[in-house]
Design an enzyme around this catalytic site. Structure first.
Site, PDB file in Angstrom:
ATOM      1  N   GLN A  18       0.702  -1.756  -0.014  1.00 51.89           N
ATOM      2  CA  GLN A  18       0.254  -0.098  -0.287  1.00 51.89           C
ATOM      3  C   GLN A  18       0.895   1.328   0.140  1.00 51.89           C
ATOM      4  O   GLN A  18       0.214   2.383  -0.373  1.00 51.89           O
ATOM      5  CB  GLN A  18      -0.786  -0.248   1.392  1.00 51.89           C
ATOM      6  CG  GLN A  18      -2.446  -1.202   1.216  1.00 51.89           C
ATOM      7  CD  GLN A  18      -3.010  -1.062   2.459  1.00 51.89           C
ATOM      8  OE1 GLN A  18      -2.784  -1.976   3.236  1.00 51.89           O
ATOM      9  NE2 GLN A  18      -3.984  -0.469   2.041  1.00 51.89           N
ATOM     10  N   ARG A  75       3.738  -0.163  13.120  1.00 53.15           N
ATOM     11  CA  ARG A  75       3.278  -1.083  12.581  1.00 53.15           C
ATOM     12  C   ARG A  75       3.526  -1.377  11.102  1.00 53.15           C
ATOM     13  O   ARG A  75       2.656  -0.655  10.148  1.00 53.15           O
ATOM     14  CB  ARG A  75       2.079  -1.773  12.933  1.00 53.15           C
ATOM     15  CG  ARG A  75       1.108  -3.589  12.134  1.00 53.15           C
ATOM     16  CD  ARG A  75      -0.013  -3.529  12.945  1.00 53.15           C
ATOM     17  NE  ARG A  75      -0.596  -4.829  11.617  1.00 53.15           N
ATOM     18  CZ  ARG A  75      -1.019  -4.995  10.737  1.00 53.15           C
ATOM     19  NH1 ARG A  75      -1.952  -3.863  11.064  1.00 53.15           N
ATOM     20  NH2 ARG A  75      -1.391  -6.008   9.762  1.00 53.15           N
ATOM     21  N   HIS A 119       1.271  -9.161   4.180  1.00 53.79           N
ATOM     22  CA  HIS A 119      -0.147  -8.978   4.574  1.00 53.79           C
ATOM     23  C   HIS A 119      -0.742  -8.111   2.851  1.00 53.79           C
ATOM     24  O   HIS A 119      -0.760  -7.481   2.514  1.00 53.79           O
ATOM     25  CB  HIS A 119       0.263  -7.279   5.151  1.00 53.79           C
ATOM     26  CG  HIS A 119      -0.531  -5.986   5.425  1.00 53.79           C
ATOM     27  ND1 HIS A 119      -1.042  -5.645   6.489  1.00 53.79           N
ATOM     28  CD2 HIS A 119      -1.967  -5.530   4.486  1.00 53.79           C
ATOM     29  CE1 HIS A 119      -1.654  -4.987   6.477  1.00 53.79           C
ATOM     30  NE2 HIS A 119      -3.046  -5.049   5.554  1.00 53.79           N
ATOM     31  N   GLU A 165      -5.172 -10.196   8.992  1.00 55.68           N
ATOM     32  CA  GLU A 165      -5.879 -10.707   8.016  1.00 55.68           C
ATOM     33  C   GLU A 165      -6.788 -12.015   7.436  1.00 55.68           C
ATOM     34  O   GLU A 165      -7.235 -11.139   6.263  1.00 55.68           O
ATOM     35  CB  GLU A 165      -6.872  -8.706   7.535  1.00 55.68           C
ATOM     36  CG  GLU A 165      -6.748  -7.863   8.097  1.00 55.68           C
ATOM     37  CD  GLU A 165      -7.983  -7.450   7.213  1.00 55.68           C
ATOM     38  OE1 GLU A 165      -8.321  -7.060   5.970  1.00 55.68           O
ATOM     39  OE2 GLU A 165      -8.072  -6.174   8.354  1.00 55.68           O
ATOM     40  N   ASN A 294      -7.941  -6.035  14.350  1.00 58.45           N
ATOM     41  CA  ASN A 294      -8.369  -5.133  12.925  1.00 58.45           C
ATOM     42  C   ASN A 294      -9.866  -5.057  13.094  1.00 58.45           C
ATOM     43  O   ASN A 294     -10.718  -5.696  12.606  1.00 58.45           O
ATOM     44  CB  ASN A 294      -8.354  -5.452  11.411  1.00 58.45           C
ATOM     45  CG  ASN A 294      -6.324  -5.617  11.417  1.00 58.45           C
ATOM     46  OD1 ASN A 294      -6.163  -5.549  13.162  1.00 58.45           O
ATOM     47  ND2 ASN A 294      -5.901  -5.946  10.679  1.00 58.45           N
ATOM     48  N   TYR A 296     -12.781  -2.132  12.078  1.00 58.18           N
ATOM     49  CA  TYR A 296     -13.696  -1.001  11.694  1.00 58.18           C
ATOM     50  C   TYR A 296     -15.122  -0.736  11.980  1.00 58.18           C
ATOM     51  O   TYR A 296     -15.593   0.628  11.184  1.00 58.18           O
ATOM     52  CB  TYR A 296     -13.402  -1.003  10.067  1.00 58.18           C
ATOM     53  CG  TYR A 296     -11.515  -1.135   9.740  1.00 58.18           C
ATOM     54  CD1 TYR A 296     -11.338  -0.006   9.714  1.00 58.18           C
ATOM     55  CD2 TYR A 296     -11.593  -1.671   9.720  1.00 58.18           C
ATOM     56  CE1 TYR A 296      -9.809   0.351   9.440  1.00 58.18           C
ATOM     57  CE2 TYR A 296      -9.712  -2.296   9.734  1.00 58.18           C
ATOM     58  CZ  TYR A 296      -9.341  -0.372   9.454  1.00 58.18           C
ATOM     59  OH  TYR A 296      -7.744  -0.488   8.417  1.00 58.18           O
ATOM     60  N   GLU A 368      -5.518  -2.121  13.629  1.00 64.15           N
ATOM     61  CA  GLU A 368      -6.312  -0.965  12.908  1.00 64.15           C
ATOM     62  C   GLU A 368      -7.192  -1.132  13.619  1.00 64.15           C
ATOM     63  O   GLU A 368      -8.482  -1.709  13.124  1.00 64.15           O
ATOM     64  CB  GLU A 368      -6.704  -2.140  11.839  1.00 64.15           C
ATOM     65  CG  GLU A 368      -4.778  -2.238  10.953  1.00 64.15           C
ATOM     66  CD  GLU A 368      -5.285  -2.844   9.489  1.00 64.15           C
ATOM     67  OE1 GLU A 368      -6.138  -1.873   9.099  1.00 64.15           O
ATOM     68  OE2 GLU A 368      -3.931  -3.835   8.901  1.00 64.15           O
ATOM     69  N   TRP A 414      -5.181   3.207  11.222  1.00 69.00           N
ATOM     70  CA  TRP A 414      -4.235   2.608  10.635  1.00 69.00           C
ATOM     71  C   TRP A 414      -5.335   4.273   9.081  1.00 69.00           C
ATOM     72  O   TRP A 414      -6.857   4.766   9.865  1.00 69.00           O
ATOM     73  CB  TRP A 414      -5.430   1.654   9.615  1.00 69.00           C
ATOM     74  CG  TRP A 414      -5.642   1.560   8.510  1.00 69.00           C
ATOM     75  CD1 TRP A 414      -6.148   2.119   7.658  1.00 69.00           C
ATOM     76  CD2 TRP A 414      -4.299   0.642   7.636  1.00 69.00           C
ATOM     77  NE1 TRP A 414      -5.368   1.623   6.030  1.00 69.00           N
ATOM     78  CE2 TRP A 414      -4.271   0.754   6.456  1.00 69.00           C
ATOM     79  CE3 TRP A 414      -3.114  -0.105   8.428  1.00 69.00           C
ATOM     80  CZ2 TRP A 414      -3.497   0.568   5.287  1.00 69.00           C
ATOM     81  CZ3 TRP A 414      -2.556  -0.482   7.619  1.00 69.00           C
ATOM     82  CH2 TRP A 414      -2.914   0.045   6.159  1.00 69.00           C
ATOM     83  N   GLU A 421      -5.249   2.053  -1.722  1.00 65.87           N
ATOM     84  CA  GLU A 421      -6.666   1.174  -0.748  1.00 65.87           C
ATOM     85  C   GLU A 421      -6.810  -0.159  -1.341  1.00 65.87           C
ATOM     86  O   GLU A 421      -8.628  -0.338  -1.889  1.00 65.87           O
ATOM     87  CB  GLU A 421      -7.486   2.470  -0.135  1.00 65.87           C
ATOM     88  CG  GLU A 421      -8.801   1.249   0.204  1.00 65.87           C
ATOM     89  CD  GLU A 421      -8.423   0.767   1.685  1.00 65.87           C
ATOM     90  OE1 GLU A 421      -7.440   1.033   2.069  1.00 65.87           O
ATOM     91  OE2 GLU A 421      -9.633  -0.573   1.733  1.00 65.87           O
ATOM     92  N   PHE A 430      -7.517   6.974   4.128  1.00 71.68           N
ATOM     93  CA  PHE A 430      -7.841   6.634   5.506  1.00 71.68           C
ATOM     94  C   PHE A 430      -6.749   7.094   6.372  1.00 71.68           C
ATOM     95  O   PHE A 430      -6.124   6.424   7.843  1.00 71.68           O
ATOM     96  CB  PHE A 430      -7.241   5.097   5.654  1.00 71.68           C
ATOM     97  CG  PHE A 430      -8.483   4.253   5.390  1.00 71.68           C
ATOM     98  CD1 PHE A 430      -9.152   3.763   6.704  1.00 71.68           C
ATOM     99  CD2 PHE A 430      -8.927   3.663   3.762  1.00 71.68           C
ATOM    100  CE1 PHE A 430     -10.531   2.864   6.307  1.00 71.68           C
ATOM    101  CE2 PHE A 430      -9.460   3.217   4.405  1.00 71.68           C
ATOM    102  CZ  PHE A 430     -10.578   2.276   5.411  1.00 71.68           C
TER     103      PHE A 430
HETATM  104  C1  GAL Z   1      -7.929  -4.112   6.102  1.00 71.84           C
HETATM  105  C2  GAL Z   1      -6.688  -4.323   5.956  1.00 71.84           C
HETATM  106  C3  GAL Z   1      -5.281  -2.848   5.465  1.00 71.84           C
HETATM  107  C4  GAL Z   1      -6.209  -1.657   5.501  1.00 71.84           C
HETATM  108  C5  GAL Z   1      -7.672  -1.487   5.588  1.00 71.84           C
HETATM  109  C6  GAL Z   1      -8.825  -0.688   5.413  1.00 71.84           C
HETATM  110  O1  GAL Z   1      -8.468  -4.361   5.861  1.00 71.84           O
HETATM  111  O2  GAL Z   1      -5.688  -4.039   6.635  1.00 71.84           O
HETATM  112  O3  GAL Z   1      -4.779  -3.214   4.620  1.00 71.84           O
HETATM  113  O4  GAL Z   1      -7.113  -1.732   3.358  1.00 71.84           O
HETATM  114  O5  GAL Z   1      -8.480  -2.608   5.818  1.00 71.84           O
HETATM  115  O6  GAL Z   1      -9.957  -0.677   4.965  1.00 71.84           O
END
Ligand code: GAL
Length: 462
Positions: A18, A75, A119, A165, A294, A296, A368, A414, A421, A430
């Site tokens: 990324q 990280r 990753h 992930e 992680n 979100y 994350e 993150w 992305e 992000f």
């Molecule tokens: C996670 C991933 C990251 C980043 C983030 C935001 O799933 O580990 O690389 O892209 O989502 O979408």
């Protein structure tokens, strides 16, 4: 004012593909993401990671920026094909040197390095020669690659994450094919997940046997999971939410913490779910020194009764929905990020409690959390008030979870800076730092200043 524990780990995260760019430099071999992004139509706007943030050439500047913002931890992930261009065999000294210099630069600034070994950027040679993660031989090949990294960097790196992930690798990489290697299948996700878990276990075994006693570091895995809240008080919806969480996180965490896949998966999937050998079980059980998470977002989960329709969008459904008989539902009053993900801070606290209970109070690190916003660069900065609000509200819930007894020990935002992305290319930002891709220039956003202050004060205002 809410205070965080003194020794709390505060960091930011990124990943090799990324941010690095330099896709054909420094003796690097190609990865499946190099190949995937060059296929027409796979990535929004035809974007690729060929150059990206050009971190490969700008890493010193990036580390200085991290230091100026007071980061305690960073990280990063290692591109396997920089270390082993063909995935196995000959080691690329230039690749070792790049990460070694990066780690030294971090060390010189007093920033603790956390390394993710995988990753998602599998060496392309392994995909083409042995079908990548579908081949059981990949587990030993991954462990050999991990050993090269432990050997080269383990004197300085004390925090290792094997895989990032594996759910995404399985579902997006081999289920709906929106991510590399772009496979579409209803059985491969479960097969691939099985090999990912075996690979993780073997890499951890190598670390524990050969390196941990001398190097004294820790090793674990990072799994992703969004919260699933029962849509109603009915027993059916409660069971659906639990089932959704077991198909999402339990799929990977149960074998590691409890010794096998969740019962509900074994029952529902039958022959499509591989079976661990006793040897695999022994290697995988107990193979994480911390629980990397992680997190979100959140959705409601509703039971799907026989004859009712299951929504089959795996993006929303945390896997293959018809295997779970779960429908996921959004609340229209929830705020959304520019990814369309719901902002539901309390879901984060519930997620932490679920892990705390199911896996018997493990040490958790949020590896994350963050959000994409529609950031605008004005006069050299970005007033990303929505991101600050997101971080503040999620961290408030984290702090509360700690007070309630959850062993949350660290948090990585993150991301350190805007980056590639995945299937959405550069359309989503992000970062705490804005990247102008045309010039490569970085601009700290208001959130970077806010985060920096939080790290200094260790408190958030609620
Ligand atoms: C996670 C991933 C990251 C980043 C983030 C935001 O799933 O580990 O690389 O892209 O989502 O979408």
């Amino acid at each position: 004012m809410k205070k965080f524990p003194k020794d709390f780990t505060w960091g930011c995260a990124t990943a090799s593909y990324q941010i690095e760019g330099a896709w054909l430099e420094g003796g690097k071999g190609l990865s499946i993401w190099d190949a995937f992004t060059h296929l027409p139509g796979k990535i929004k706007n035809g974007d690729t990671g060929d150059v990206s943030c050009d971190h490969y050439h700008r890493f010193k500047e990036d580390v200085r920026l991290m230091a100026s913002q007071g980061l305690k931890a960073y990280r990063l992930s290692i591109a396997w094909s920089r270390i082993l261009p063909q995935g196995r065999g000959e080691v690329n000294a230039e690749g070792i040197r790049f990460y070694s210099d990066l780690i030294d630069a971090l060390l010189a600034e007093g920033i603790t390095t956390w390394v993710t070994l995988y990753h998602w950027d599998l060496p392309l040679a392994l995909q083409m020669e042995i079908d990548g993660w579908r081949n059981p031989a990949i587990a030993d090949i991954f462990a050999d690659y991990a050993a090269v990294c432990f050997e080269a960097f383990g004197d300085r790196v004390k925090n290792w994450i094997t895989l990032n992930e594996p759910w995404v690798v399985s579902i997006f990489g081999h289920g709906n094919g929106v991510m590399a290697p772009g496979r579409v299948s209803r059985s491969e996700p479960y097969e691939v997940a099985h090999q990912l878990l075996r690979a993780h276990g073997k890499a951890v075994a190598v670390y524990r046997e050969r390196y941990q006693p001398g190097q004294q570091g820790r090793i674990g895995i990072t799994n992703n999971c969004d919260w699933r809240e029962p849509y109603s008080d009915s027993n059916g919806d409660k069971a659906a939410a639990q089932r959704a969480l077991e198909f999402f996180l339990g799929w990977f965490a149960d074998p590691i913490y409890l010794g096998d896949y969740p019962e509900v998966m074994r029952q529902r999937l039958g022959d499509r779910l591989p079976v661990f050998s006793d040897e695999d079980k022994a290697v995988i059980k107990g193979s994480s020194d911390f629980f990397g998470l992680n997190h979100y977002s959140t959705l409601y989960a509703a039971d799907v009764k026989p004859g009712e329709t299951v929504e089959t969008d795996p993006y929303g459904n945390g896997g293959m929905s018809d295997d779970q008989d779960v429908n996921l539902i959004s609340d229209p009053t929830w705020k959304k990020t520019s990814m369309g993900w719901n902002v539901v801070p309390w879901g984060c606290r519930k997620m932490l409690h679920w892990i705390n209970q199911r896996y018997d109070r493990p040490e958790i690190i949020i590896t994350e959390n963050g959000c994409a916003c529609d950031d605008r660069l004005v006069d050299g900065t970005v007033e990303d008030v929505d991101r600050i609000e997101f971080l503040r509200l999620y961290l408030e819930q984290c702090q509360q979870a700690i007070e309630e007894g959850v062993q949350l020990r660290g948090y990585f935002a993150w991301s350190f800076m805007d980056n590639f992305e995945w299937a959405l290319g550069y359309s989503q930002r992000f970062g705490l730092n804005y990247v102008d891709y045309a010039s490569g220039q970085r601009y700290p956003k208001a959130s970077a200043k806010w985060y920096s202050n939080l790290i200094k004060e260790q408190t958030i205002q609620v």
